[in-house]
Design a protein around this motif. Structure first.
Motif, PDB file in Angstrom:
ATOM      1  N   VAL A 154       0.817  -1.255   0.212  1.00 64.17           N
ATOM      2  CA  VAL A 154      -0.218  -0.089   0.081  1.00 64.17           C
ATOM      3  C   VAL A 154       0.872   0.898  -0.015  1.00 64.17           C
ATOM      4  CG1 VAL A 154      -1.682   1.499   1.439  1.00 64.17           C
ATOM      5  CG2 VAL A 154      -1.784  -1.214   1.230  1.00 64.17           C
ATOM      6  N   SER A 155       0.553   2.071  -0.876  1.00 65.22           N
ATOM      7  CA  SER A 155       1.509   3.169  -1.190  1.00 65.22           C
ATOM      8  C   SER A 155       0.780   4.260  -0.145  1.00 65.22           C
ATOM      9  CB  SER A 155       1.484   3.812  -2.261  1.00 65.22           C
ATOM     10  OG  SER A 155       1.952   3.012  -3.400  1.00 65.22           O
ATOM     11  N   VAL A 156       1.800   5.495   0.191  1.00 65.65           N
ATOM     12  CA  VAL A 156       1.207   6.455   1.266  1.00 65.65           C
ATOM     13  C   VAL A 156       1.217   7.823   0.343  1.00 65.65           C
ATOM     14  CG1 VAL A 156       1.576   7.604   3.351  1.00 65.65           C
ATOM     15  CG2 VAL A 156       2.238   5.329   3.010  1.00 65.65           C
ATOM     16  N   MET A 157       0.245   8.326   0.597  1.00 64.33           N
ATOM     17  CA  MET A 157      -0.011   9.840  -0.003  1.00 64.33           C
ATOM     18  C   MET A 157      -0.242  10.983   0.930  1.00 64.33           C
ATOM     19  SD  MET A 157      -2.995  10.984  -2.778  1.00 64.33           S
ATOM     20  CE  MET A 157      -2.575  10.041  -3.850  1.00 64.33           C
ATOM     21  N   ILE A 158       0.393  12.161   0.804  1.00 66.84           N
ATOM     22  CA  ILE A 158      -0.002  13.089   1.753  1.00 66.84           C
ATOM     23  C   ILE A 158      -0.546  14.362   0.932  1.00 66.84           C
ATOM     24  CG2 ILE A 158       1.222  15.150   2.780  1.00 66.84           C
ATOM     25  CD1 ILE A 158       2.639  13.398   4.703  1.00 66.84           C
ATOM     26  N   ASP A 159      -1.725  14.692   1.331  1.00 67.43           N
ATOM     27  CA  ASP A 159      -2.550  15.810   0.728  1.00 67.43           C
ATOM     28  C   ASP A 159      -2.133  16.890   1.578  1.00 67.43           C
ATOM     29  OD1 ASP A 159      -4.675  17.438  -0.119  1.00 67.43           O
ATOM     30  OD2 ASP A 159      -5.812  15.419  -0.704  1.00 67.43           O
ATOM     31  N   THR A 160      -2.027  18.036   1.046  1.00 64.91           N
ATOM     32  CA  THR A 160      -1.640  19.194   1.880  1.00 64.91           C
ATOM     33  C   THR A 160      -2.793  19.932   2.289  1.00 64.91           C
ATOM     34  OG1 THR A 160      -1.192  20.418  -0.136  1.00 64.91           O
ATOM     35  CG2 THR A 160       0.900  19.657   0.765  1.00 64.91           C
ATOM     36  N   GLU A 161      -2.747  20.745   3.135  1.00 66.80           N
ATOM     37  CA  GLU A 161      -3.860  21.614   3.641  1.00 66.80           C
ATOM     38  C   GLU A 161      -3.934  22.987   2.866  1.00 66.80           C
ATOM     39  OE1 GLU A 161      -3.622  22.585   7.524  1.00 66.80           O
ATOM     40  OE2 GLU A 161      -5.301  24.124   7.633  1.00 66.80           O
ATOM     41  N   GLY A 162      -2.916  23.485   2.133  1.00 70.30           N
ATOM     42  CA  GLY A 162      -3.089  24.707   1.150  1.00 70.30           C
ATOM     43  C   GLY A 162      -3.412  25.692   1.967  1.00 70.30           C
ATOM     44  N   SER A 163      -3.584  26.855   1.366  1.00 65.96           N
ATOM     45  CA  SER A 163      -3.990  28.288   2.033  1.00 65.96           C
ATOM     46  C   SER A 163      -5.510  28.240   1.917  1.00 65.96           C
ATOM     47  CB  SER A 163      -3.315  29.427   1.253  1.00 65.96           C
ATOM     48  OG  SER A 163      -1.878  29.325   1.223  1.00 65.96           O
ATOM     49  N   SER A 270       1.740  26.856   1.969  1.00 64.40           N
ATOM     50  CA  SER A 270       1.845  27.644   3.151  1.00 64.40           C
ATOM     51  C   SER A 270       3.048  27.152   4.005  1.00 64.40           C
ATOM     52  CB  SER A 270       0.461  27.646   4.131  1.00 64.40           C
ATOM     53  OG  SER A 270       0.646  26.426   4.487  1.00 64.40           O
ATOM     54  N   THR A 271       3.505  28.024   4.909  1.00 66.55           N
ATOM     55  CA  THR A 271       4.539  27.521   5.738  1.00 66.55           C
ATOM     56  C   THR A 271       4.323  26.130   6.426  1.00 66.55           C
ATOM     57  OG1 THR A 271       4.787  29.883   6.296  1.00 66.55           O
ATOM     58  CG2 THR A 271       6.150  28.371   7.605  1.00 66.55           C
ATOM     59  N   LYS A 272       3.267  25.818   6.667  1.00 66.25           N
ATOM     60  CA  LYS A 272       2.668  24.577   7.453  1.00 66.25           C
ATOM     61  C   LYS A 272       2.910  23.357   6.392  1.00 66.25           C
ATOM     62  CE  LYS A 272      -1.186  21.881   9.336  1.00 66.25           C
ATOM     63  NZ  LYS A 272      -1.222  21.084   8.286  1.00 66.25           N
ATOM     64  N   PHE A 288       2.765  13.167  -3.050  1.00 70.02           N
ATOM     65  CA  PHE A 288       2.304  14.405  -2.389  1.00 70.02           C
ATOM     66  C   PHE A 288       1.130  14.959  -3.255  1.00 70.02           C
ATOM     67  CE2 PHE A 288       6.556  15.017  -0.285  1.00 70.02           C
ATOM     68  CZ  PHE A 288       6.142  15.031   0.880  1.00 70.02           C
ATOM     69  N   ALA A 289      -0.179  14.937  -2.714  1.00 74.31           N
ATOM     70  CA  ALA A 289      -1.145  15.724  -3.705  1.00 74.31           C
ATOM     71  C   ALA A 289      -1.216  17.098  -3.016  1.00 74.31           C
ATOM     72  CB  ALA A 289      -2.571  15.105  -3.341  1.00 74.31           C
ATOM     73  N   LEU A 290      -1.075  18.005  -3.774  1.00 76.08           N
ATOM     74  CA  LEU A 290      -1.086  19.367  -3.791  1.00 76.08           C
ATOM     75  C   LEU A 290      -2.214  20.206  -3.972  1.00 76.08           C
ATOM     76  CD1 LEU A 290       1.721  21.270  -3.030  1.00 76.08           C
ATOM     77  CD2 LEU A 290       1.981  21.436  -5.493  1.00 76.08           C
ATOM     78  N   SER A 291      -2.896  20.627  -2.805  1.00 73.96           N
ATOM     79  CA  SER A 291      -4.101  21.400  -2.864  1.00 73.96           C
ATOM     80  C   SER A 291      -4.150  22.689  -3.176  1.00 73.96           C
ATOM     81  CB  SER A 291      -4.716  21.437  -1.256  1.00 73.96           C
ATOM     82  OG  SER A 291      -4.844  20.216  -0.709  1.00 73.96           O
ATOM     83  N   PHE A 292      -5.255  23.204  -3.989  1.00 80.17           N
ATOM     84  CA  PHE A 292      -5.464  24.388  -4.606  1.00 80.17           C
ATOM     85  C   PHE A 292      -4.401  24.982  -5.434  1.00 80.17           C
ATOM     86  CE2 PHE A 292      -7.949  24.252  -0.887  1.00 80.17           C
ATOM     87  CZ  PHE A 292      -9.264  24.339  -1.189  1.00 80.17           C
ATOM     88  N   VAL A 293      -3.732  24.258  -6.203  1.00 82.84           N
ATOM     89  CA  VAL A 293      -2.681  24.203  -7.247  1.00 82.84           C
ATOM     90  C   VAL A 293      -3.617  25.397  -8.375  1.00 82.84           C
ATOM     91  CG1 VAL A 293      -1.542  23.705  -9.300  1.00 82.84           C
ATOM     92  CG2 VAL A 293      -1.407  22.213  -7.136  1.00 82.84           C
TER      93      VAL A 293
END
Ligand SMILES: Nc1ncnc2c1ncn2[C@@H]1O[C@H](COP(=O)(O)OP(=O)(O)OP(=O)(O)O)[C@@H](O)[C@H]1O
Ligand SMILES: CC(=O)C(=O)O
Ligand SMILES: [K+]
Ligand SMILES: [Mg+2]
Length: 580
Positions: A154-163, A270-272, A288-293
């Motif tokens: 199983v792969s792991v994906m991190i989805d960012t919070e974004g601004s 964001s910084t976070k 990595f899944a980048l939110s609000f690109v």
């Protein structure tokens, strides 16, 4: 293996969710296969073959299957779920559409994660909007432990919070009713608890660019307001369409029927988010899944950062969830390794009726550009609360599968819902059903063969993969084998959405995990040598020794041999082999 079969029996039982009642609890294993409904009509050879395989499973040593994912000399690094699925359902029955599950409090125990892995979760998504880093670390480590100790991949994906700038909250734990003509204050003032008819915005400059007369649409239509007065940054708004305010509701502002585009000059990351990315690198995540690109630049920035900072290649997916991102879609797709159609936030920014066509466009562009594409949000929203899906949800999933998305995603259904495993089973059953229907009816929408490669060697590779798939389909071969270092040829084959499954043999663990998002690809971790022929014969022998392929099976082999001293030219070939 017993657990794999048990999980498959559960899947079969869940068929009743889709209105089929032919499943009986007491059927023997061979009946179970046909009751799963994955057999091809009239494909007697196929049915016979798989009944034989199913009987053989009873003798398989359970411990023997729980192998480590480390590529040992002579081991077939196939994850135990694909292996079990292959044995029970055969080549054609293997699900091609990949499944992503959001991990939240409802499925974060080791036991629940194992059940999700057995149920077919290919990728676990962690949403950094929620939970602490410690909580996420614990989940990632549990997944890695399961992979290592129980033979999952199983792969792991991190989805960012974004601004997240357009969020308002009423402070209560559940939803609040909004009456027509009621006047509400939208303020950036911080206060504890709740105040009547007041919502707090998450960002002080939230009302910049919003004028009196603008309409504020909450969560894509949960309720609607018109701005009647603006004092400082605060907005006084009258409800013009009654409804609900959910906790952490998102809003968009509209003028003359058009979205007001507000330039907050906030970075996509964001910084976070950067801290979360460093956390993901340290924990060795795969995506990595980048939110609000909004622009390709933020994807390029992250990819540059990763190439200097991370020792392993981590794939970057761009989430399409803003109007801006739709304007820059082609550039964003080109810059990314894949795309997520994030229909939740997208539905706040564009009219809901546009989502189906936007989704179809994005999937087509991704396939043309050879990028993975995930369809996300509300696939089975009703199952957050109820044990059965709506007919419309099943139809929505089927449509995404028919469009050949690489992957489908669960959000709240698995993260907080009471029926996460059932929801996963519905995805599994529905996608398998639609895949086999598309094949039987030969309804493949042929990809308008968009040329990808620029250099001659790239064009050759691409053409070989296109032709290989056409041959595989026309000849009706049982499987495609491809030998790949970085997964490129495997992805070029997958792009053509072939009928048979693609077994991608690689000696690179990162490639194996990255291929988990690619339609129809079963990645295997093996030792590879420079000798193409020896790689082929070794993998065929291994697959045969496991009973995964049999005498008489026809395999189309695509290989890519780097130049050596004895053969100074790169050699790419397609071979068709009948197993003897
Ligand atoms: N790690 C977590 N801890 C607690 N709750 C979670 C967690 N992950 C998800 N959830 C819950 O599941 C719901 C659905 O998850 P999802 O990932 O779709 O989030 P979202 O907040 O809707 O935002 P987005 O997907 O746009 O980032 C969330 O609203 C949240 O309530
Ligand atoms: C998945 C996600 O972020 C969305 O649908 O908005
Ligand atoms: K997110
Ligand atoms: Mg979102």
């Amino acid at each position: 293996m017993a657990t794999v079969l048990k999980s498959m029996a559960t899947s079969a039982r869940n068929l009743s969710l889709l209105g089929q009642s032919s499943y009986h609890h007491s059927v023997d294993l061979s009946n179970r296969v046909s009751n799963l409904g994955f057999c091809f009509k009239g494909d007697e050879k196929w049915k016979r073959k798989h009944r034989v395989k199913v009987r053989a499973i009873a003798e398989v040593d359970v411990e023997g299957l729980k192998r480590s994912s480390v590529a040992l000399e002579g081991s077939l690094g196939l994850d135990m779920v694909s292996e079990g699925e292959l044995m029970v359902k055969g080549f054609r029955g293997l699900r091609k559409t990949k499944l992503v599950c959001t991990v939240g409090p409802a499925c974060s125990s080791l036991e629940d994660l194992e059940k999700m892995a057995l149920g077919g979760m290919n990728v676990a998504r962690l949403n950094m909007c929620h939970g602490s880093r410690e909580w996420h670390r614990d989940v990632i480590r549990k997944i890695k432990k399961l992979n290592e100790e129980k033979g999952f991949a199983v792969s792991v994906m991190i989805d960012t919070e974004g601004s997240q700038i357009h969020v308002v909250d009423h402070g209560a734990a559940s939803s609040v009713k909004v009456e027509e003509d009621s006047i509400w204050l939208f303020t950036a003032e911080r206060f504890e608890g709740t105040r009547p008819l007041t919502v707090q915005a998450s960002y002080p400059g939230f009302s910049e660019g919003i004028e009196v007369g603008d309409e504020l649409v909450i969560d894509g239509g949960m309720s609607c307001f018109v701005v009647i007065e603006k004092t400082g940054n605060d907005l006084h708004c009258k409800c013009i369409d009654a409804g609900l305010f959910l906790p952490g509701a998102k809003f968009s502002s509209w003028r003359d029927g058009k979205l007001v585009r507000r330039n907050y000059k906030l970075p996509t990351l964001s910084t976070k988010d950067w801290a979360d990315i460093n956390f993901g690198i340290a924990e060795g995540v795969d995506f990595f899944a980048l939110s609000f690109v909004n622009h390709a630049d933020s994807v390029k920035d992250l990819k540059n950062y990763l190439s200097g900072k991370s020792t392993k290649p981590i794939k970057v997916l761009a989430k399409i969830e803003s109007l801006e991102s739709l304007h820059n879609l082609e550039e964003i797709v080109k810059a990314s390794d894949g795309i997520m159609v994030a229909r939740g936030d997208l539905g706040v920014e564009i009219p809901l009726e546009q989502i189906p066509t936007v989704q179809e466009d994005i999937i087509r562009i991704c396939r043309q550009q050879n990028k993975s594409v995930i369809v996300a949000s509300q696939l089975l929203e009703s199952m957050v609360e109820y044990p059965t899906p709506t007919r419309a949800e099943v139809a929505d999933i089927s449509e995404a599968v028919r469009q050949y998305a690489d992957a489908l995603m669960l959000s709240g259904e698995s993260a907080i819902g009471s029926f996460g495993q059932k929801a996963l089973a519905v995805l599994d059953m529905t996608s398998s059903r639609m895949e086999s229907w598309s094949r039987e009816e030969n309804r493949q929408s042929l990809l308008n063969h968009h040329k990808l490669g620029a250099s001659l060697p790239d064009c050759i590779t691409e053409q070989i993969c296109n032709c290989a798939v056409e041959m595989a389909n026309n000849l009706g071969v049982d499987a495609i084998f491809v030998y790949t270092k970085h997964g490129h040829m495997a992805s070029l084959l997958s792009r053509n959405r072939p009928d048979p499954p693609i077994f991608a043999f690689t000696d690179d663990e990162n490639t194996r995990m990255a291929l988990n998002l690619q339609w129809g690809v079963v990645p295997l971790l093996v030792d590879l040598s420079d000798e193409a022929e020896s790689n082929i014969s070794k993998s065929v022998d291994l697959m045969k020794s496991k009973g995964l392929i049999n005498k008489g099976d026809v395999v189309l082999v695509v290989s890519d041999v780097a130049p050596t001293r004895t053969t100074p030219m790169a050699l790419q070939s397609i071979q068709v082999k009948t197993i003897i």
